[in-house]
Scaffold this motif. Structure first.
Motif, PDB file in Angstrom:
ATOM      1  N   ILE A  95      65.766  57.846  74.621  1.00 26.54           N
ATOM      2  CA  ILE A  95      64.722  59.429  75.494  1.00 26.54           C
ATOM      3  C   ILE A  95      65.504  61.100  75.420  1.00 26.54           C
ATOM      4  O   ILE A  95      64.939  61.701  74.511  1.00 26.54           O
ATOM      5  CB  ILE A  95      64.662  58.741  76.650  1.00 26.54           C
ATOM      6  CG1 ILE A  95      63.778  58.197  76.886  1.00 26.54           C
ATOM      7  CG2 ILE A  95      63.506  60.077  77.731  1.00 26.54           C
ATOM      8  CD1 ILE A  95      63.439  57.088  78.324  1.00 26.54           C
ATOM      9  N   LYS A  96      67.345  60.645  75.601  1.00 32.24           N
ATOM     10  CA  LYS A  96      67.695  62.361  75.019  1.00 32.24           C
ATOM     11  C   LYS A  96      67.064  62.248  74.255  1.00 32.24           C
ATOM     12  O   LYS A  96      67.349  62.964  73.231  1.00 32.24           O
ATOM     13  CB  LYS A  96      68.821  62.044  75.845  1.00 32.24           C
ATOM     14  CG  LYS A  96      69.357  63.246  75.969  1.00 32.24           C
ATOM     15  CD  LYS A  96      70.787  62.997  75.993  1.00 32.24           C
ATOM     16  CE  LYS A  96      72.007  64.404  76.016  1.00 32.24           C
ATOM     17  NZ  LYS A  96      73.322  63.897  76.213  1.00 32.24           N
ATOM     18  N   GLN A  97      67.896  61.324  72.367  1.00 32.72           N
ATOM     19  CA  GLN A  97      67.859  61.835  71.403  1.00 32.72           C
ATOM     20  C   GLN A  97      66.246  62.598  71.261  1.00 32.72           C
ATOM     21  O   GLN A  97      66.152  63.411  70.481  1.00 32.72           O
ATOM     22  CB  GLN A  97      68.281  60.635  70.802  1.00 32.72           C
ATOM     23  CG  GLN A  97      69.548  60.958  70.941  1.00 32.72           C
ATOM     24  CD  GLN A  97      70.280  59.284  69.998  1.00 32.72           C
ATOM     25  OE1 GLN A  97      69.350  57.797  70.028  1.00 32.72           O
ATOM     26  NE2 GLN A  97      70.968  58.616  70.090  1.00 32.72           N
ATOM     27  N   GLU A  98      65.440  61.574  72.009  1.00 31.70           N
ATOM     28  CA  GLU A  98      64.037  62.216  71.035  1.00 31.70           C
ATOM     29  C   GLU A  98      63.463  63.666  71.938  1.00 31.70           C
ATOM     30  O   GLU A  98      63.030  64.360  70.997  1.00 31.70           O
ATOM     31  CB  GLU A  98      62.938  61.440  71.626  1.00 31.70           C
ATOM     32  CG  GLU A  98      62.831  59.807  71.332  1.00 31.70           C
ATOM     33  CD  GLU A  98      61.699  58.389  71.358  1.00 31.70           C
ATOM     34  OE1 GLU A  98      61.032  59.228  72.935  1.00 31.70           O
ATOM     35  OE2 GLU A  98      61.775  57.605  71.584  1.00 31.70           O
ATOM     36  N   ASN A  99      63.990  63.782  72.852  1.00 32.61           N
ATOM     37  CA  ASN A  99      64.075  65.104  73.724  1.00 32.61           C
ATOM     38  C   ASN A  99      65.000  66.010  72.896  1.00 32.61           C
ATOM     39  O   ASN A  99      64.101  66.836  72.420  1.00 32.61           O
ATOM     40  CB  ASN A  99      64.071  65.106  75.063  1.00 32.61           C
ATOM     41  CG  ASN A  99      63.168  64.593  75.793  1.00 32.61           C
ATOM     42  OD1 ASN A  99      62.189  64.151  75.655  1.00 32.61           O
ATOM     43  ND2 ASN A  99      63.949  63.992  77.230  1.00 32.61           N
ATOM     44  N   ASP A 100      66.078  65.820  72.903  1.00 33.78           N
ATOM     45  CA  ASP A 100      66.694  67.205  71.577  1.00 33.78           C
ATOM     46  C   ASP A 100      65.508  66.744  70.010  1.00 33.78           C
ATOM     47  O   ASP A 100      66.146  68.472  69.421  1.00 33.78           O
ATOM     48  CB  ASP A 100      67.912  66.187  71.096  1.00 33.78           C
ATOM     49  CG  ASP A 100      68.698  65.940  72.813  1.00 33.78           C
ATOM     50  OD1 ASP A 100      68.504  66.733  73.490  1.00 33.78           O
ATOM     51  OD2 ASP A 100      69.891  65.295  72.691  1.00 33.78           O
ATOM     52  N   LEU A 101      65.553  66.079  69.642  1.00 35.41           N
ATOM     53  CA  LEU A 101      64.366  66.133  67.919  1.00 35.41           C
ATOM     54  C   LEU A 101      63.202  67.255  68.679  1.00 35.41           C
ATOM     55  O   LEU A 101      62.778  67.696  67.659  1.00 35.41           O
ATOM     56  CB  LEU A 101      64.600  64.764  67.744  1.00 35.41           C
ATOM     57  CG  LEU A 101      65.269  64.166  67.258  1.00 35.41           C
ATOM     58  CD1 LEU A 101      64.459  62.776  66.553  1.00 35.41           C
ATOM     59  CD2 LEU A 101      65.828  65.219  66.093  1.00 35.41           C
TER      60      LEU A 101
END
Length: 160
Positions: free
Chosen positions: A152-158
């Motif tokens: 989820i954190k990686q998706e939000n960073d993208l």
């Protein structure tokens, strides 16, 4: 996060290793000798008891080491990383290994309990197996939750 915030937990993890170390030094040899006294025709039984109990101590200390590494990841503000997921995976594997070792050694507990007429020994063996499996399931759940949080954190960073 400040480096000293997890100091109490690190001390607690280290203190969890001290009683097992004392048991390995003082109690395990006596348990092996006691098993050999119960079965004088099978003198090798003490070595089986020693192997079983010392073999379970190895993954226990590996899991404690992984716990300290997890706490250091928290100190360094990298708790939500693949390193933490791998640490939880290793803790899960160690707990499964401990449980498996005691499952294999349960017949030794049974033999000692039968000859000594102490059924509580079998209960102790089963509690060790159950506790290890609970820790393995808990680590697996935490591992999965942490992996999902990282995703989820990686998706939000993208998206940002």
């Amino acid at each position: 996060m400040k480096r000293g915030t997890t100091l109490f937990l690190k001390i607690a993890v280290i203190l969890m290793g001290v009683p097992i170390f004392a048991i390995c030094i003082f109690l395990v040899p006596d348990i092996g000798r006691f098993a050999a006294e119960l079965y004088p025709e099978f003198t090798f039984i003490k070595y089986l008891v020693w192997i079983d109990m010392y073999a379970a101590a190895i993954p226990y200390y590996l899991a404690l080491y992984q716990s300290i590494k997890l706490l250091s990841y928290i100190d360094h503000n990298i708790a939500f990383s693949q390193h933490s997921v791998n640490g939880l995976k290793n803790i899960k594997r160690c707990a499964i290994a401990i449980s498996s070792i005691y499952v294999v050694g349960l017949p030794l507990f049974y033999l000692i309990a039968e000859r000594d007429d102490a059924p509580g020994i079998i209960v102790i063996g089963m509690v060790l197996i159950f506790a290890s499996m609970v820790i393995a399931v808990f680590a697996a759940v935490l591992q999965r939750l942490l992996q999902e949080a990282i995703n989820i954190k990686q998706e939000n960073d993208l998206t940002v």
